[in-house]
Design an enzyme around this catalytic site. Structure first.
Site, PDB file in Angstrom:
ATOM      1  N   TYR A 324       0.828  -1.232   0.000  1.00  0.00           N
ATOM      2  CA  TYR A 324       0.000   0.000   0.000  1.00  0.00           C
ATOM      3  C   TYR A 324       0.852   1.268   0.000  1.00  0.00           C
ATOM      4  CZ  TYR A 324      -3.146  -3.385   2.345  1.00  0.00           C
ATOM      5  OH  TYR A 324      -3.880  -4.475   2.702  1.00  0.00           O
ATOM      6  N   CYS A 350      13.967 -11.350  -2.578  1.00  0.00           N
ATOM      7  CA  CYS A 350      14.452 -11.094  -3.927  1.00  0.00           C
ATOM      8  C   CYS A 350      13.427 -10.367  -4.785  1.00  0.00           C
ATOM      9  CB  CYS A 350      14.860 -12.410  -4.567  1.00  0.00           C
ATOM     10  SG  CYS A 350      16.171 -13.145  -3.604  1.00  0.00           S
TER      11      CYS A 350
END
Ligand code: LLP
Length: 423
Positions: A324, A350
């Site tokens: 968000y 990653c």
């Protein structure tokens, strides 16, 4: 940084050390390891009581939204304060029952419920199921008939109110999946009335999360009360409660969220005239400021003109920043008095989107030093995943100056012990 974010969390700097609920966070990090979520029982109690007091001028119930933080110790604290539970899945039902909530005080909301989940809820004898569609009514009707159990139900209405919050957590406007559109409520209520074991008792809404202002509640309640009037005209006179949902915002940075008193003074006069009981389903308000995520610095890099601090908590542990763009305050656990610089705080996962903070002023921290990420009590651990086969963090509770591990960090063998390499 707003000192008030620290105050809301009951966090104090004692000498150079950050203390949470009276306990040095370094001691918790040494004992439980990092990343670890730490929750303050005192802050949860203080916030529950503030809301309960503010609503005391009207008959009311508070059903804690379990989704915000479903740790059993947190649930038990809220149950002991007298809260009910608002659940959205069979898993949350099982947790609420395990934490000792009286079934009668459990409300089953949620936009899609399976037959298995509805059956478990009816068998457990929960207080209310909030319906979202005619298909769900038909399914629930068959289940209560088979089990011969009467049940109070509510209708979650989509009041078509736009709330000023992140679009992913605004839930009250038309065209989204939540709630029954206003024009479909009377027919659904009449259909409920035809079922001998179901009684329509509640009209509900939940317009969004992290709301800072009472105005959208007033607008939504106006629409719900209109509907109650129309239901009465249509001969539905069983409505006893108005559930105005959750959504009360907290201070992550420098927001000025409505106080419980301000919210109550908007809601109560509107509902009081109707004689209905007010129900609220807060999650974040009760637990958000009551939690921190402790993380340890792994390394630092300078790349493309940017300073990066790599820490041992990633988006799999706290997804709110990357999902968000949410802001979480960060504080060094031990002050070392070094000058600050603008850095990105990133995790070990990653993905380039794996960050906890961007362009944040922090002192130059070395490997092994700890950071407390504030406002992590709600939608923190519950949204954690095992991405990159990372065990989910430990959960620690601080209460009365003592701390204990409520949920140990996952062990690696727990992450794949049910997998089979061949049939
Ligand atoms: N009631 C219903 C029906 C809900 O859908 C929700 C939250 C609540 C109550 C509690 O809302 P609260 O008082 O916590 O705002 N993961 C997002 C928040 C999602 C909220 C979903 N529904 C976040 O991290 O901001």
């Amino acid at each position: 940084m707003g000192e008030s974010v620290l105050t809301d969390a009951g966090i104090e700097r004692v000498g150079d050390s950050l203390h949470f609920g009276g306990v040095p966070l370094s001691a918790i990090a040494d004992g439980a390891g990092t990343p670890a979520y730490v929750y303050s029982a005192d802050v949860i109690r203080r916030r529950y009581r503030a809301l309960d007091d503010a609503l005391s001028a009207a008959p009311h119930r508070i059903a804690y939204a379990v989704k915000a933080n479903s740790n059993l110790a947190v649930l038990r604290i809220l149950r002991d304060l007298g809260a009910g539970a608002d659940i959205v899945s069979g898993g949350e039902l099982a947790r609420a029952l395990a934490a000792g909530f009286e079934p009668e005080r459990i409300v089953f909301s949620g936009v899609g419920k399976t037959d298995e989940e509805l059956t478990a809820a009816v068998e457990a004898g929960i207080g209310h199921v909030h319906l979202e569609s005619t298909a769900e009514l038909a399914a629930l009707g068959r289940i209560v008939a088979r089990l011969g159990r009467p049940l109070r139900v509510g209708i979650r209405v989509n009041p078509d109110v736009t709330a000023d919050t992140h679009p992913f957590i605004a839930t009250g406007q038309g065209g989204i999946k939540f709630g029954v559109p206003v024009d479909q409520v009377v027919p659904l209520a009449l259909a409920i009335g035809e079922h001998p074991l179901l009684a329509l008792d509640t009209i509900a809404m939940h317009i969004g999360s992290q709301l800072l202002d009472p105005e959208p509640y007033a607008e939504g309640i106006g629409r719900l009360l209109d509907l109650v009037g129309r239901l009465c005209e249509a001969g539905v006179e069983t409505i006893r409660s108005l559930d105005v949902g959750g959504g009360i915002g907290i201070r992550y940075r420098d927001e000025e969220p409505m106080s419980p008193a301000a919210l109550a003074s908007t809601i109560i006069p509107l509902v009081r005239r109707s004689g209905l009981t007010v129900v609220m389903e807060p999650g974040r308000y009760l637990v958000g400021s009551a939690g921190v995520l402790l993380t340890t610095v792994l390394s630092r890099k300078h790349s493309g003109g940017k300073d990066l601090v790599i820490v041992d908590a990633g988006m799999n542990d706290l997804v709110r920043p990357s999902h968000y763009m949410a802001y979480h305050e960060m504080v060094e656990v031990e002050l070392r008095g070094r000058p600050g610089a603008e850095v990105d705080v990133v995790g070990p996962v990653c993905e380039t989107g794996d960050f906890l903070a961007r362009d944040r002023r922090l002192p130059g921290l070395d490997r092994g030093e700890r950071i407390a990420v504030l406002g992590a009590g709600a939608y923190g651990f519950v949204m954690a995943s095992n991405y990159n086969t990372r065990p989910r963090p430990a959960e620690v509770v601080v209460d009365g100056g003592r701390w204990w591990v409520s949920r140990p960090r996952e062990r690696l063998d727990q992450l794949f012990h049910t997998e089979r390499v061949a049939p």
